[in-house]
Scaffold this motif. Structure first.
Motif, PDB file in Angstrom:
ATOM      1  N   VAL A  60      14.367  -0.559  11.127  1.00 13.11           N
ATOM      2  CA  VAL A  60      13.330  -0.281  12.126  1.00 13.11           C
ATOM      3  C   VAL A  60      12.006  -0.913  11.728  1.00 13.11           C
ATOM      4  O   VAL A  60      11.269  -1.424  12.573  1.00 13.11           O
ATOM      5  N   LYS A  61      11.678  -0.855  10.449  1.00 14.45           N
ATOM      6  CA  LYS A  61      10.423  -1.415   9.944  1.00 14.45           C
ATOM      7  C   LYS A  61      10.740  -2.572   9.006  1.00 14.45           C
ATOM      8  O   LYS A  61      11.346  -2.381   7.948  1.00 14.45           O
ATOM      9  N   GLY A  62      10.339  -3.776   9.383  1.00 11.42           N
ATOM     10  CA  GLY A  62      10.595  -4.946   8.549  1.00 11.42           C
ATOM     11  C   GLY A  62       9.590  -5.094   7.431  1.00 11.42           C
ATOM     12  O   GLY A  62       8.593  -4.355   7.355  1.00 11.42           O
ATOM     13  N   GLU A  63       9.839  -6.052   6.556  1.00  6.03           N
ATOM     14  CA  GLU A  63       8.944  -6.299   5.421  1.00  6.03           C
ATOM     15  C   GLU A  63       7.546  -6.678   5.932  1.00  6.03           C
ATOM     16  O   GLU A  63       7.402  -7.477   6.853  1.00  6.03           O
ATOM     17  N   GLY A  64       6.532  -6.061   5.306  1.00  5.12           N
ATOM     18  CA  GLY A  64       5.156  -6.331   5.694  1.00  5.12           C
ATOM     19  C   GLY A  64       4.608  -5.382   6.740  1.00  5.12           C
ATOM     20  O   GLY A  64       3.394  -5.357   6.974  1.00  5.12           O
ATOM     21  N   GLU A  65       5.472  -4.578   7.357  1.00  8.41           N
ATOM     22  CA  GLU A  65       5.008  -3.643   8.384  1.00  8.41           C
ATOM     23  C   GLU A  65       4.469  -2.367   7.749  1.00  8.41           C
ATOM     24  O   GLU A  65       4.909  -1.929   6.693  1.00  8.41           O
ATOM     25  N   THR A  66       3.499  -1.761   8.424  1.00  9.79           N
ATOM     26  CA  THR A  66       2.873  -0.531   7.952  1.00  9.79           C
ATOM     27  C   THR A  66       3.699   0.679   8.385  1.00  9.79           C
ATOM     28  O   THR A  66       4.185   0.741   9.523  1.00  9.79           O
ATOM     29  N   VAL A  67       3.865   1.628   7.460  1.00 10.09           N
ATOM     30  CA  VAL A  67       4.619   2.847   7.759  1.00 10.09           C
ATOM     31  C   VAL A  67       3.779   4.063   7.403  1.00 10.09           C
ATOM     32  O   VAL A  67       2.966   4.031   6.473  1.00 10.09           O
ATOM     33  N   LEU A  68       3.987   5.143   8.133  1.00 11.68           N
ATOM     34  CA  LEU A  68       3.313   6.403   7.870  1.00 11.68           C
ATOM     35  C   LEU A  68       4.238   7.324   7.089  1.00 11.68           C
ATOM     36  O   LEU A  68       5.437   7.062   6.955  1.00 11.68           O
ATOM     37  N   SER A  69       3.688   8.408   6.602  1.00  8.20           N
ATOM     38  CA  SER A  69       4.470   9.386   5.846  1.00  8.20           C
ATOM     39  C   SER A  69       5.599   9.935   6.707  1.00  8.20           C
ATOM     40  O   SER A  69       5.388  10.329   7.861  1.00  8.20           O
ATOM     41  N   ASN A  70       6.823   9.922   6.160  1.00  5.48           N
ATOM     42  CA  ASN A  70       8.022  10.452   6.824  1.00  5.48           C
ATOM     43  C   ASN A  70       8.388   9.713   8.115  1.00  5.48           C
ATOM     44  O   ASN A  70       9.138  10.248   8.938  1.00  5.48           O
ATOM     45  N   GLU A  71       7.892   8.511   8.300  1.00 10.89           N
ATOM     46  CA  GLU A  71       8.246   7.739   9.485  1.00 10.89           C
ATOM     47  C   GLU A  71       9.613   7.088   9.284  1.00 10.89           C
ATOM     48  O   GLU A  71       9.966   6.644   8.185  1.00 10.89           O
TER      49      GLU A  71
END
Length: 398
Positions: A60-71
């Protein structure tokens, strides 16, 4: 069965993270607890492991993408690839006996160390439960086969740029490096930073260390007596005598800390981190040495927790390990002072009217002049100098 893979729970001090590296591709077989992705925050790199045997169904989230806690960062298919390798292996089981080592259990930390050093984990003997390969097994394998490294590294010089070419390479700044840059700029622009210097004769500490290091190592189960523990104990005692150096500014208030939590700056490939020794006033020299060694090993492997780098009332940094003779360290906010150690250099010194060659070290104390007057800063640094030049004072607290 589909399982959602989520980012770890970030502490309050960490707003978000960045997906650094996906170690597995969608559809690739993954074992339970095997490392699948690294998430980089502004303080540490967090590892996410597989929840079960199976494969990644979707990233869902590729390298370099920002993620939030528990996302949610990926979806995992439990047991999806378990049958395929077994069916493929059945007709060729006798013809390919070498397939067995692929089933060897490998800890995530061991796999990471093996990948960094181009080591095939199938060739490493595991000492863990059920033959699991531990990080220590990979380290021992590297020590026992030093000749293998040059053979692998030999082809590396092949891609040599043609003479006259002017090559540039642009890479994005890591989140940790960006955070370090922000904090350094903040310290420079929001504090009235000043540095005072002194020099210390290291001969008394070196003589004491040479006299007792073997006995110290035997008594304390292999713990080596280094220089940093003397500096930490001297700093803790000096902080007790000068509480203002151990204080910090919070808006219009001065916060005095009734404990000495000293951070020790550790350099890693990804940047500078500062793990904190808690309540150093109550720690022994052996306890300090053990803690610093543990911090150094785990910092190298990216295993330090965020809570271990939070807080701290004072910091010590040692540029001398890299050969620095003199420098001006930058404050580690919100702390009000930082001590810089440097290279021990033999120099001719005047002692009682005679010239002697002594191992000398320059000390630098950077401090926030908004809180500390020059008198307090200088006397604090002189106290550390006196304690190191006569280590018996540390025991007698005089």
């Amino acid at each position: 069965m589909s399982i959602e893979i989520k980012a770890p729970t970030f502490p309050e001090s960490v707003a978000d993270g960045t997906v650094a590296t996906w170690h597995k591709k969608p559809g690739e077989a993954v074992k339970r607890d095997e490392l699948i992705v690294d998430i980089e925050t502004d303080k540490v790199v967090l590892e996410v492991v597989a929840p079960a045997d199976g494969s990644i169904a979707e990233i869902v989230k590729g390298e370099g993408e920002t993620v939030l806690s528990n996302e949610v960062i990926a979806r995992f298919a439990e047991g999806a690839v378990a049958a395929a390798p077994a069916a493929a292996a059945t007709p060729a089981a006798e013809a390919k006996p070498a397939a067995a080592p692929a089933e060897k259990l490998v800890n995530p930390a061991a796999r990471k160390l093996a990948e960094e050093n181009n080591v095939n984990t199938a060739a490493v003997s595991g000492t863990g439960k059920d033959g699991r390969v531990l990080k220590e097994d990979v380290a021992n394998h590297l020590k026992s086969a030093p000749a293998a490294t040059p053979a692998v590294a030999a082809p590396a010089p092949a891609p040599i740029e043609a003479a006259g070419e002017r090559v540039e390479k642009r890479v994005p700044m890591t989140r940790l490096r960006k955070r370090i840059a922000e904090r350094l700029l903040e310290a420079s622009s929001t504090t009235a930073m000043l540095t005072t210097f002194n020099e210390v004769n290291m001969k008394p500490v070196m003589d004491l260390r040479a006299k007792y290091k073997d006995q110290f190592e035997k008594v304390h189960n292999g713990t080596r007596l280094g220089f940093m523990s003397f500096f930490v104990k001297a700093a803790a005692e000096a902080l007790r005598r000068f509480p203002v150096v151990n204080a910090s500014i919070d808006n219009n208030d001065i916060v005095y800390h009734g404990y000495q939590d000293i951070g020790v700056a550790v350099s890693t490939d990804k940047g500078l981190v500062v793990p904190v020794l808690r309540n150093t006033e109550n720690m022994s020299l052996a306890g300090i040495e053990n803690a610093i060694r543990d911090f150094g090993l785990r910092a190298r492997d990216g295993k330090l927790g965020i809570e271990e780098m939070s807080g701290g009332t004072f910091t010590i940094t040692n540029g001398g390990v890299f050969g620095s003779l003199l420098s001006t360290p930058i404050l580690n906010l919100p702390q009000s002072a930082i001590l810089g150690m440097h290279k021990i250099q033999e120099r001719p010194m005047a002692v009682n009217g005679k010239v002697e060659i002594l191992p000398m070290m320059y000390l630098a104390l950077s401090y926030d002049h908004r809180l500390l007057d020059g008198k307090d800063a200088v006397q604090f640094l002189v106290t550390i100098k006196d304690l190191l030049e006569d280590p018996a004072r540390l025991l007698l607290e005089i």
